[in-house]
Design a protein around this motif. Structure first.
Motif, PDB file in Angstrom:
ATOM      1  N   SER A 187      -9.557  -4.519  -8.628  1.00  0.00           N
ATOM      2  CA  SER A 187      -8.911  -3.699  -9.427  1.00  0.00           C
ATOM      3  C   SER A 187      -9.907  -3.202 -10.458  1.00  0.00           C
ATOM      4  O   SER A 187     -10.043  -1.808 -10.533  1.00  0.00           O
ATOM      5  CB  SER A 187      -7.981  -4.194 -10.220  1.00  0.00           C
ATOM      6  OG  SER A 187      -8.338  -5.209 -10.990  1.00  0.00           O
TER       7      SER A 187
ATOM      8  N   LEU B 286      -7.009  -0.309  -1.472  1.00  0.00           N
ATOM      9  CA  LEU B 286      -6.598   0.112  -2.710  1.00  0.00           C
ATOM     10  C   LEU B 286      -7.463   1.515  -2.906  1.00  0.00           C
ATOM     11  O   LEU B 286      -6.985   2.508  -3.430  1.00  0.00           O
ATOM     12  CB  LEU B 286      -6.979  -0.907  -3.919  1.00  0.00           C
ATOM     13  CG  LEU B 286      -6.986  -0.310  -5.430  1.00  0.00           C
ATOM     14  CD1 LEU B 286      -5.634   0.238  -5.581  1.00  0.00           C
ATOM     15  CD2 LEU B 286      -7.188  -1.445  -6.230  1.00  0.00           C
TER      16      LEU B 286
ATOM     17  N   ALA C  52      -4.226  -0.001 -10.667  1.00  0.00           N
ATOM     18  CA  ALA C  52      -5.029  -0.894  -9.924  1.00  0.00           C
ATOM     19  C   ALA C  52      -4.553  -2.227 -10.019  1.00  0.00           C
ATOM     20  O   ALA C  52      -4.565  -2.898  -8.987  1.00  0.00           O
ATOM     21  CB  ALA C  52      -6.533  -0.516 -10.055  1.00  0.00           C
TER      22      ALA C  52
ATOM     23  N   ALA D 111       0.792  -1.058   0.031  1.00  0.00           N
ATOM     24  CA  ALA D 111       0.118   0.130  -0.091  1.00  0.00           C
ATOM     25  C   ALA D 111       0.820   1.278  -0.162  1.00  0.00           C
ATOM     26  O   ALA D 111       0.553   2.275  -0.786  1.00  0.00           O
ATOM     27  CB  ALA D 111      -0.875  -0.040   1.389  1.00  0.00           C
TER      28      ALA D 111
ATOM     29  N   LEU E  45       2.103   1.576  -3.436  1.00  0.00           N
ATOM     30  CA  LEU E  45       1.017   2.235  -4.473  1.00  0.00           C
ATOM     31  C   LEU E  45       1.362   3.719  -4.262  1.00  0.00           C
ATOM     32  O   LEU E  45       1.150   4.386  -5.515  1.00  0.00           O
ATOM     33  CB  LEU E  45      -0.136   1.632  -4.031  1.00  0.00           C
ATOM     34  CG  LEU E  45      -1.481   2.216  -4.382  1.00  0.00           C
ATOM     35  CD1 LEU E  45      -1.543   2.002  -5.868  1.00  0.00           C
ATOM     36  CD2 LEU E  45      -2.664   2.067  -3.721  1.00  0.00           C
TER      37      LEU E  45
ATOM     38  N   PHE F 242      -1.146  -3.128  -8.553  1.00  0.00           N
ATOM     39  CA  PHE F 242      -1.073  -3.150  -7.111  1.00  0.00           C
ATOM     40  C   PHE F 242      -1.458  -4.482  -6.815  1.00  0.00           C
ATOM     41  O   PHE F 242      -0.981  -4.948  -5.878  1.00  0.00           O
ATOM     42  CB  PHE F 242      -1.837  -1.988  -6.681  1.00  0.00           C
ATOM     43  CG  PHE F 242      -2.552  -2.221  -5.191  1.00  0.00           C
ATOM     44  CD1 PHE F 242      -1.435  -1.908  -3.989  1.00  0.00           C
ATOM     45  CD2 PHE F 242      -3.668  -2.656  -4.905  1.00  0.00           C
ATOM     46  CE1 PHE F 242      -1.761  -2.126  -2.765  1.00  0.00           C
ATOM     47  CE2 PHE F 242      -3.744  -2.915  -3.436  1.00  0.00           C
ATOM     48  CZ  PHE F 242      -3.128  -2.817  -2.487  1.00  0.00           C
ATOM     49  N   CYS F 243      -2.726  -4.788  -7.383  1.00  0.00           N
ATOM     50  CA  CYS F 243      -3.179  -6.281  -6.949  1.00  0.00           C
ATOM     51  C   CYS F 243      -2.110  -7.278  -7.285  1.00  0.00           C
ATOM     52  O   CYS F 243      -1.897  -8.375  -6.625  1.00  0.00           O
ATOM     53  CB  CYS F 243      -4.689  -6.461  -7.741  1.00  0.00           C
ATOM     54  SG  CYS F 243      -6.030  -5.624  -7.257  1.00  0.00           S
TER      55      CYS F 243
END
Length: 548
Positions: A345, A496, A202, A178, A181, A205-206
């Motif tokens: 996402s 997120l 997104a 996080a 991100l 990040f996942c």
């Protein structure tokens, strides 16, 4: 960032009109052969459930049923939803060769499928070329047909990999991603004049989170200077999404297994390409880790598992031998990863798109973050319970904009009844995420993004959960084949969206009139074009620096 050759580049392109007649003739000729083989094997029994009628269906052909209509109506999910709308009763059927496919779009019928005795009756999964490939021969939990192997892997997943103890142990890894991100989006703001591709951010990040949780790393090799995805990471995320898109893709050979190998749809080539990518990236890491745990066992030593792969490799049976084979560990690694990247996402991308068009919704979500967390620190997982409005925004994105049009198919292991209709043994039952979430009999103004509809009445308490046990829409599913990762999925999705909203101001880019075009892609439920928004940091500069 270097441009990788994505899995999407290998996907079959639509046939030219001049080839359609020849392709149709080839399909029909192959189907005649398939019918002979299927009859020899024995087709599923067709029972009318003690006199109950079958669900309504369009008129079909002998042997083929509605398969020719399926081939002429791509994408198939939009055709099935037109049939559901025309039928008007929330249940419709098509016959694809010997297989009855029953689609359900009303909550009452959906609850009949996933509750009570029917939950056990519909606990099976189809056997298909894609499912067998992605599960390495039906060795993983979510894809495998009902049976001892599914029970074994489901126990491993729920009791070990997704246990509360493992979730707590890996909290620092999730929050580290996080922080990354926030750093990465700020870097994009500086580099691209504030234009940020939200889908890219997104999805990666996942991908970063699940690689970190599963394999203990964000990158497979050299880390790019900006900390973003390199060639391998881009190919990895593309492969995970291709896996999801091709797993239940209404392939002809799913209904006529004798046609596997002819690749009439072009799906088999893509599936093999995806598996080459996943094997190239995953296998060396898995094999090295399994060997590490073999040596620890030989030396009589143990250590605390540091990630999901450690958990899988460390499990012993009653005799002290490894519980899982190498192939089971590889299969379950793929299973875990594909279950993590899509819904968070997609929900974040659609929610931000809707919020830009409804500034009052975004303002309320940001105000909630400022009140619950403030601007003096970054929002953390422990803050999630106090973010009811933000969670309501996510629920609304799940309801209105699911990534998948249907839940993974359930297969009837015996004759059953749903909504007063007979469902013969061997039927595939699909719960429509679109039909449930946008059902006008359930939701007022169903096509409007209105998070307030999910907030509990004043004084009711209880907070806002991302699950939906009444099946008015589907987020994480339910029942014995439901998603066991509700807690992890909730943490990833809330983190997120919360970090994106807390860390940055978001607005439509110049030249679009201040609004985002909310249009679905022709062949899927994604936004037709990746969401690109203008982002500017909204927190004190030192918080971004502290996340380094």
């Amino acid at each position: 960032m270097p441009q990788a050759t994505s899995v999407a580049d290998a996907m079959p392109s639509p046939p030219a009109p001049a080839t359609l007649a020849a392709a149709a003739a080839a399909v029909l000729a192959a189907l005649v052969l398939a019918v002979v083989f299927n009859r020899r094997r024995g087709a599923p029994a067709v029972s009318k459930g003690g006199g109950l009628p079958l669900p309504p269906a369009p008129r079909g052909l002998p042997v083929l049923g509605n398969l020719h209509q399926m081939l002429a109506n791509r994408p198939v999910h939009r055709w099935l939803h037109r049939l559901l709308a025309d039928a008007g009763g929330g249940v419709v059927r098509v016959r694809l060769g010997p297989v009855h496919v029953v689609a359900v779009s009303c909550p009452e019928a959906a609850r009949e499928v996933l509750r009570g005795r029917n939950d056990a009756v519909f606990a099976d999964r189809p056997t298909t070329f894609a499912a067998e490939s992605f599960s390495l021969g039906y060795r993983s939990a979510s894809i495998s047909p009902f049976g001892d192997q599914w029970r074994k892997m489901r126990r491993v997943l729920t009791a070990e990999v997704l246990s509360p103890a493992t979730e707590r142990r890996l909290r620092a890894a999730r929050e580290g991603e996080a922080d990354h991100l926030v750093r990465y989006v700020r870097a994009l703001c500086r580099r691209d004049g504030g234009a940020v591709d939200v889908r890219h951010v997104a999805r990666h990040f996942c991908g970063n989170v699940i690689r970190r949780l599963t394999l203990g790393r964000r990158h497979f090799g050299e880390v790019p200077a900006d900390g973003g995805p390199g060639r391998d990471e881009a190919e990895h995320v593309d492969a995970l999404f291709a896996t999801l898109n091709y797993l239940d893709a209404f392939c002809v050979s799913d209904y006529f297994p004798a046609l596997v190998g002819l690749d009439l749809d072009g799906h088999e080539r893509v599936v093999r390409g995806v598996m080459r990518t996943l094997s190239r990236l995953h296998d060396p890491i898995v094999e090295e880790r399994v060997e590490e745990w073999r040596l620890l066992r030989k030396a009589g030593e143990r250590r605390e598992p540091a990630d999901f792969l450690d958990v899988l490799a460390s499990l012993d049976d009653d005799a002290g031998r490894p519980l899982l084979t190498m192939e089971e560990i590889k299969a379950q690694t793929i299973d875990i990863m594909i279950a993590t990247v899509d819904n968070p996402s997609n929900a974040a991308e659609w929610a931000l798109a809707e919020m830009v068009n409804r500034p009052e919704v975004m303002a309320r979500a940001v105000a909630e973050l400022d009140a619950a967390v403030g601007r003096g620190r970054l929002v953390a997982e422990s803050d999630a319970r106090g973010l009811d409005y933000l969670r309501a925004c996510i629920r609304e994105a799940f309801r209105l904009h699911p990534y998948h049009p249907f839940n993974p198919p359930r297969v009837a292991m015996e004759d059953a009844a749903v909504a007063g209709y007979a469902v013969p043994r061997g039927s595939h039952v699909l719960l429509s995420r679109v039909g449930l979430g946008r059902n006008p009999a359930v939701w007022e103004d169903p096509l409007e993004f209105r998070p307030e509809r999910h907030l509990p009445p004043a004084g009711a308490g209880g907070g806002v959960s991302l699950s939906e046990p009444e099946l008015r829409f589907i987020s994480f599913s339910t029942g014995r084949r439901g998603c066991p990762g509700l807690s992890l999925g909730t943490l990833i999705t809330v983190t997120l969206l919360a970090r994106l909203l807390q860390g940055f101001h978001w607005s439509a880019p110049p030249g679009v009139g201040g609004r985002v075009e909310l249009r679905e892609a022709a062949a899927s439920l994604e936004l037709a074009e990746p969401l690109v928004l203008r982002a500017t940091p909204r927190l004190p500069a030192h918080l971004y620096d502290e996340a380094e």
